[in-house]
Write a protein that holds these residues in place. Sequence first.
Motif, mmCIF file in Angstrom:
data_model
loop_
_atom_site.group_PDB
_atom_site.id
_atom_site.type_symbol
_atom_site.label_atom_id
_atom_site.label_comp_id
_atom_site.label_asym_id
_atom_site.label_seq_id
_atom_site.Cartn_x
_atom_site.Cartn_y
_atom_site.Cartn_z
ATOM 1 N N ALA A 33 0.903 -1.341 0.032
ATOM 2 C CA ALA A 33 -0.072 0.060 0.089
ATOM 3 C C ALA A 33 0.502 1.200 0.128
ATOM 4 O O ALA A 33 0.591 2.161 -0.597
ATOM 5 N N ALA A 34 1.889 1.166 0.839
ATOM 6 C CA ALA A 34 2.670 2.386 0.682
ATOM 7 C C ALA A 34 3.483 2.730 -0.555
ATOM 8 O O ALA A 34 3.598 3.796 -0.915
ATOM 9 N N PHE A 35 3.935 1.551 -1.215
ATOM 10 C CA PHE A 35 4.352 1.978 -2.683
ATOM 11 C C PHE A 35 3.417 2.379 -3.680
ATOM 12 O O PHE A 35 3.510 3.409 -4.672
ATOM 13 N N LEU A 36 2.134 1.740 -3.504
ATOM 14 C CA LEU A 36 0.874 2.547 -4.217
ATOM 15 C C LEU A 36 0.606 3.870 -3.832
ATOM 16 O O LEU A 36 0.487 4.810 -4.842
ATOM 17 N N TYR A 37 0.687 4.367 -2.705
ATOM 18 C CA TYR A 37 0.541 5.719 -2.352
ATOM 19 C C TYR A 37 1.630 6.554 -2.684
ATOM 20 O O TYR A 37 1.282 7.605 -3.435
ATOM 21 N N HIS A 38 2.832 6.125 -2.667
ATOM 22 C CA HIS A 38 3.804 6.915 -3.087
ATOM 23 C C HIS A 38 3.865 7.160 -4.723
ATOM 24 O O HIS A 38 4.088 8.270 -5.159
ATOM 25 N N ARG A 39 3.246 5.901 -5.544
ATOM 26 C CA ARG A 39 3.061 6.287 -6.807
ATOM 27 C C ARG A 39 2.158 7.028 -7.132
ATOM 28 O O ARG A 39 2.200 7.945 -7.988
#
Length: 168
Positions: A119-125
């Motif tokens: 989820a953090a990767f998707l948020y950053h993206r």
Amino acid sequence: MEQVVQRYPLPQPLVELGELYEARGRAGDARQARDQYALVNAWVSLARANGVDADLDTALAAADHGDHRAALKAARDEWARRHTVHTADALAWALHVAGRDKEALPHAREATATGYRNAAFLYHRGVIERATGHTKAARASLKAALELNPGFSPLGAREARAALKAAR
């Protein structure tokens, strides 16, 4: 989370506890949050003094709660050693906080390209996509982050919800 940090005073739980204090917003919480981030810095200093490579931890913690230049240096150093989804995400996020979103976007895409769902990767993206004008993709990434884990970060999840609400 306080009990977790008492047993495992590692960067990720320390940052999470700091963010919980920040998100709560009560009197004294800002000081408590700063104390947790200072402990992350102390942990990194001790790790480095003992020969431990702490660049990935440094990059993410400094990007969100510290020196953006240090975050970018640590992320670039880690990227020079190894190309993983974790380092791609850390480099993307460090580039973003340094105001270099066009350079960050390919790394954010790389971090999410393998099918590994974080989820953090998707948020950053999503944040980087939004900053580069890719609003439809940003909405999709932010929505995916919240669907995968609505509480992935006390501050990040709140910011993702606000960005989605503003995009309506």
